[in-house]
Design a protein around this motif. Structure first.
Motif, PDB file in Angstrom:
ATOM      1  N   ASP A   1       2.599   7.511  19.153  1.00  0.00           N
ATOM      2  CA  ASP A   1       1.266   7.418  18.546  1.00  0.00           C
ATOM      3  C   ASP A   1       1.394   7.397  17.034  1.00  0.00           C
ATOM      4  OD1 ASP A   1      -1.048   7.965  20.698  1.00  0.00           O
ATOM      5  OD2 ASP A   1       0.689   9.190  21.243  1.00  0.00           O
ATOM      6  N   PHE A   2       0.758   6.418  16.388  1.00  0.00           N
ATOM      7  CA  PHE A   2       0.745   6.323  14.929  1.00  0.00           C
ATOM      8  C   PHE A   2      -0.670   6.006  14.463  1.00  0.00           C
ATOM      9  CE2 PHE A   2       5.129   5.611  15.975  1.00  0.00           C
ATOM     10  CZ  PHE A   2       5.830   6.233  14.953  1.00  0.00           C
ATOM     11  N   LEU A   3      -1.088   6.683  13.387  1.00  0.00           N
ATOM     12  CA  LEU A   3      -2.431   6.486  12.866  1.00  0.00           C
ATOM     13  C   LEU A   3      -2.448   6.685  11.357  1.00  0.00           C
ATOM     14  CD1 LEU A   3      -5.540   6.187  13.464  1.00  0.00           C
ATOM     15  CD2 LEU A   3      -5.609   8.677  13.443  1.00  0.00           C
ATOM     16  N   GLU A   4      -3.061   5.763  10.639  1.00  0.00           N
ATOM     17  CA  GLU A   4      -3.324   5.969   9.209  1.00  0.00           C
ATOM     18  C   GLU A   4      -4.412   7.021   9.071  1.00  0.00           C
ATOM     19  OE1 GLU A   4      -4.277   2.468   7.029  1.00  0.00           O
ATOM     20  OE2 GLU A   4      -2.227   1.703   7.054  1.00  0.00           O
ATOM     21  N   ILE A   5      -4.097   8.092   8.341  1.00  0.00           N
ATOM     22  CA  ILE A   5      -5.071   9.185   8.211  1.00  0.00           C
ATOM     23  C   ILE A   5      -5.668   9.233   6.803  1.00  0.00           C
ATOM     24  CG2 ILE A   5      -4.142  10.583  10.088  1.00  0.00           C
ATOM     25  CD1 ILE A   5      -3.348  11.480   6.495  1.00  0.00           C
ATOM     26  N   ALA A   6      -5.143   8.438   5.872  1.00  0.00           N
ATOM     27  CA  ALA A   6      -5.687   8.384   4.512  1.00  0.00           C
ATOM     28  C   ALA A   6      -5.425   7.005   3.930  1.00  0.00           C
ATOM     29  CB  ALA A   6      -5.056   9.462   3.623  1.00  0.00           C
ATOM     30  N   ARG A   7      -6.435   6.448   3.247  1.00  0.00           N
ATOM     31  CA  ARG A   7      -6.288   5.171   2.549  1.00  0.00           C
ATOM     32  C   ARG A   7      -6.487   5.427   1.057  1.00  0.00           C
ATOM     33  NH1 ARG A   7      -9.903   3.599   6.779  1.00  0.00           N
ATOM     34  NH2 ARG A   7     -11.603   3.468   5.281  1.00  0.00           N
TER      35      ARG A   7
ATOM     36  N   ASP B   1      -6.082   2.879  -1.323  1.00  0.00           N
ATOM     37  CA  ASP B   1      -6.639   1.664  -1.908  1.00  0.00           C
ATOM     38  C   ASP B   1      -8.028   1.461  -1.316  1.00  0.00           C
ATOM     39  OD1 ASP B   1      -7.370  -0.845  -2.704  1.00  0.00           O
ATOM     40  OD2 ASP B   1      -5.503  -1.823  -2.145  1.00  0.00           O
ATOM     41  N   PRO B   2      -9.091   1.570  -2.132  1.00  0.00           N
ATOM     42  CA  PRO B   2     -10.453   1.453  -1.596  1.00  0.00           C
ATOM     43  C   PRO B   2     -10.716   0.134  -0.880  1.00  0.00           C
ATOM     44  CG  PRO B   2     -10.482   2.292  -3.842  1.00  0.00           C
ATOM     45  CD  PRO B   2      -9.087   1.836  -3.575  1.00  0.00           C
ATOM     46  N   ALA B   3      -9.967  -0.909  -1.232  1.00  0.00           N
ATOM     47  CA  ALA B   3     -10.189  -2.212  -0.611  1.00  0.00           C
ATOM     48  C   ALA B   3      -9.462  -2.358   0.721  1.00  0.00           C
ATOM     49  CB  ALA B   3      -9.735  -3.315  -1.563  1.00  0.00           C
ATOM     50  N   LEU B   4      -8.642  -1.375   1.075  1.00  0.00           N
ATOM     51  CA  LEU B   4      -7.849  -1.470   2.291  1.00  0.00           C
ATOM     52  C   LEU B   4      -8.721  -1.269   3.522  1.00  0.00           C
ATOM     53  CD1 LEU B   4      -4.786  -1.868   2.898  1.00  0.00           C
ATOM     54  CD2 LEU B   4      -4.664   0.615   3.203  1.00  0.00           C
ATOM     55  N   LYS B   5      -8.596  -2.168   4.473  1.00  0.00           N
ATOM     56  CA  LYS B   5      -9.357  -2.054   5.710  1.00  0.00           C
ATOM     57  C   LYS B   5      -8.682  -1.055   6.645  1.00  0.00           C
ATOM     58  CE  LYS B   5     -11.086  -6.808   5.581  1.00  0.00           C
ATOM     59  NZ  LYS B   5     -11.134  -8.126   6.288  1.00  0.00           N
ATOM     60  N   PRO B   6      -9.475  -0.376   7.482  1.00  0.00           N
ATOM     61  CA  PRO B   6      -8.860   0.543   8.448  1.00  0.00           C
ATOM     62  C   PRO B   6      -7.855  -0.176   9.333  1.00  0.00           C
ATOM     63  CG  PRO B   6     -11.247   0.840   8.380  1.00  0.00           C
ATOM     64  CD  PRO B   6     -10.944  -0.391   7.580  1.00  0.00           C
TER      65      PRO B   6
ATOM     66  N   THR C   1       0.575  -0.157 -10.216  1.00  0.00           N
ATOM     67  CA  THR C   1      -0.809   0.010  -9.771  1.00  0.00           C
ATOM     68  C   THR C   1      -0.848   0.277  -8.265  1.00  0.00           C
ATOM     69  OG1 THR C   1      -1.561  -1.523 -11.473  1.00  0.00           O
ATOM     70  CG2 THR C   1      -3.076  -1.049  -9.679  1.00  0.00           C
ATOM     71  N   THR C   2      -1.393   1.436  -7.911  1.00  0.00           N
ATOM     72  CA  THR C   2      -1.552   1.841  -6.506  1.00  0.00           C
ATOM     73  C   THR C   2      -0.288   1.560  -5.699  1.00  0.00           C
ATOM     74  OG1 THR C   2      -3.849   1.085  -6.742  1.00  0.00           O
ATOM     75  CG2 THR C   2      -3.181   1.877  -4.566  1.00  0.00           C
ATOM     76  N   PRO C   3       0.802   2.235  -6.017  1.00  0.00           N
ATOM     77  CA  PRO C   3       2.040   1.986  -5.260  1.00  0.00           C
ATOM     78  C   PRO C   3       1.926   2.406  -3.789  1.00  0.00           C
ATOM     79  CG  PRO C   3       2.296   3.876  -6.700  1.00  0.00           C
ATOM     80  CD  PRO C   3       0.982   3.257  -7.066  1.00  0.00           C
ATOM     81  N   TYR C   4       1.171   3.480  -3.540  1.00  0.00           N
ATOM     82  CA  TYR C   4       1.023   3.969  -2.173  1.00  0.00           C
ATOM     83  C   TYR C   4      -0.317   3.498  -1.618  1.00  0.00           C
ATOM     84  CZ  TYR C   4       4.830   6.975  -3.685  1.00  0.00           C
ATOM     85  OH  TYR C   4       6.013   7.430  -4.185  1.00  0.00           O
ATOM     86  N   LEU C   5      -0.269   2.745  -0.522  1.00  0.00           N
ATOM     87  CA  LEU C   5      -1.499   2.198   0.040  1.00  0.00           C
ATOM     88  C   LEU C   5      -2.185   3.177   0.987  1.00  0.00           C
ATOM     89  CD1 LEU C   5      -0.457  -1.465   0.890  1.00  0.00           C
ATOM     90  CD2 LEU C   5      -1.251  -0.497  -1.280  1.00  0.00           C
ATOM     91  N   ALA C   6      -1.389   3.911   1.761  1.00  0.00           N
ATOM     92  CA  ALA C   6      -1.963   4.771   2.791  1.00  0.00           C
ATOM     93  C   ALA C   6      -0.908   5.760   3.268  1.00  0.00           C
ATOM     94  CB  ALA C   6      -2.473   3.932   3.966  1.00  0.00           C
TER      95      ALA C   6
END
Length: 375
Positions: free
Chosen positions: A96-102, A104-109, A275-280
């Motif tokens: 199981d893998f899930l993005e728990i934080a974004r 980059d405000p433009a990043l889609k879930p 600029t924003t090296p870490y996306l999520a």
């Protein structure tokens, strides 16, 4: 001979988007979410599992490996060793893998990833301060008429543990690895876990210490760079590296691997972009639950017949690693570089005799021709 496409997909688990989902022993619905995006956001269907497997029987009694781990009077070193050895055995596995934080405000879930498998973890080497565990998948898929398929057997990932190692391979991005020394003051009491892909090519290595209690034993790594797994590069092209930590936890009836990963974008020089090296950030958990009465004999047959060949593959990789730096022409799984090695191993399974000199020549030629890029 070409390997079946399903077998190639299985070879990439848990890095594949094709997966195997064991059937419920009780015939009930299988939960699809561990946890998801906050209330109010659109729910995304998990990607990953696309086939269903035969029912399995969980072994809920404390394993003999667990009992040996908790024997009285063990040294810290020996208890560490027994914790590592406790990961061997027959398992149902869920990923199981899930993005728990974004960030980059433009990043889609990103849709959560879920998949399953049945595999046996073999102890392939045990030399006091060095232990190697080889994972082999044995998959039986339920067909449309309700019958089970013949077993799909394929070599999965490999983990090696070395006590107080003086060096480890470090991923640098751009399909490049460097052998780095570990300072003496950071070695004491530590174990370096090195993770290898299905063809024994390197993936990542990390150092950490074991901690033991009556409830569990756990090892947590330092942070390391690692290449994108298939579950990510098959759907994402906006970042190049996972920066993460691993935690392995041994329980009475199995073990689990937890990942805490940052998705890191690099610039054209191979360094984290300004600029924003870490996306999520993503969390991941692989649960290894012991099972019983499942026929892993085909996996053992594969392991025993092909292990001499894979030992030569590993020896070749060790020689390459000692150069200090090397680069692959492309990602191993994305470029399916492993296919010639898998085909050679399949011929051994089918009865072709193993001739060491021939194997070494084949391995050397394959690595030179298909794997290694000029550095």
């Amino acid at each position: 001979m070409r390997l079946p496409s399903m077998l190639i997909a299985f070879a990439l688990l848990p890095f594949a988007v094709y997966a195997y989902e064991p059937g419920s022993t009780e015939g009930g619905e299988i939960s699809r979410y561990t946890f998801s995006w906050p209330i109010g956001e659109v729910s995304l269907k998990p990607r990953g599992a696309s086939t269903k497997g035969a029912a399995v029987t969980l072994d809920t009694e404390p394993a003999e490996e667990w009992k040996r781990l908790h024997a009285a009077g063990l040294s810290n070193f020996e208890r560490d060793r027994r914790a590592i050895l406790a990961m061997a055995g027959p398992y149902r596995v869920s990923f199981d893998f899930l993005e728990i934080a974004r960030f980059d405000p433009a990043l889609k879930p990103d849709a959560p990833y879920q998949s399953w498998g049945t595999e046996y973890v073999f102890v392939s080497e045990d030399r006091e301060d060095f232990i190697a565990l080889q994972h082999v998948l044995v998959m039986r898929v339920l067909q449309q008429d309700g019958s089970e398929s013949e077993p799909f057997v394929t070599r999965h990932w490999r983990q090696e543990w070395r006590y107080e190692a003086d060096a480890a391979l470090a991923y640098q991005g751009s399909n490049t690895w460097v052998l780095k020394k570990i300072p003496e003051d950071r070695r004491r009491g530590t174990w370096v876990q090195s993770v290898y892909q299905v063809d024994d090519s390197p993936r990542y290595a990390a150092s950490g210490r074991w901690q033991h209690s009556d409830s569990f034993s756990t090892w947590i790594s330092d942070e390391t760079w690692r290449p994108l797994p298939r579950r990510e590069w098959s759907v994402r092209d906006d970042y190049q590296v996972l920066l993460g930590t691993n935690r392995h936890t041994i329980t009475p009836s199995g073990w689990m691997q937890e990942e805490n990963n940052l998705k890191l974008a690099l610039d054209e020089t191979g360094k984290p972009r300004v600029t924003t090296p870490y996306l999520a950030r993503e969390y991941g958990v692989a649960r290894y639950q012991r099972i019983k009465n499942y026929d892993f004999a085909p996996g053992r047959n594969y392991f025993e017949k092909t292990e001499p060949f894979w030992a030569e593959v590993r020896a070749a990789w060790r020689g390459i690693s000692l150069r200090g730096r090397f680069k692959l022409v492309k990602p191993v799984d994305q470029g399916q570089l492993f296919v010639p090695f898998f085909e050679y191993a399949e011929r051994l399974t089918d009865g072709q005799p193993f001739v060491r000199e021939d194997a070494r020549a084949f391995i050397e030629e394959t690595l030179r021709r298909s794997y290694l890029a000029p550095t």
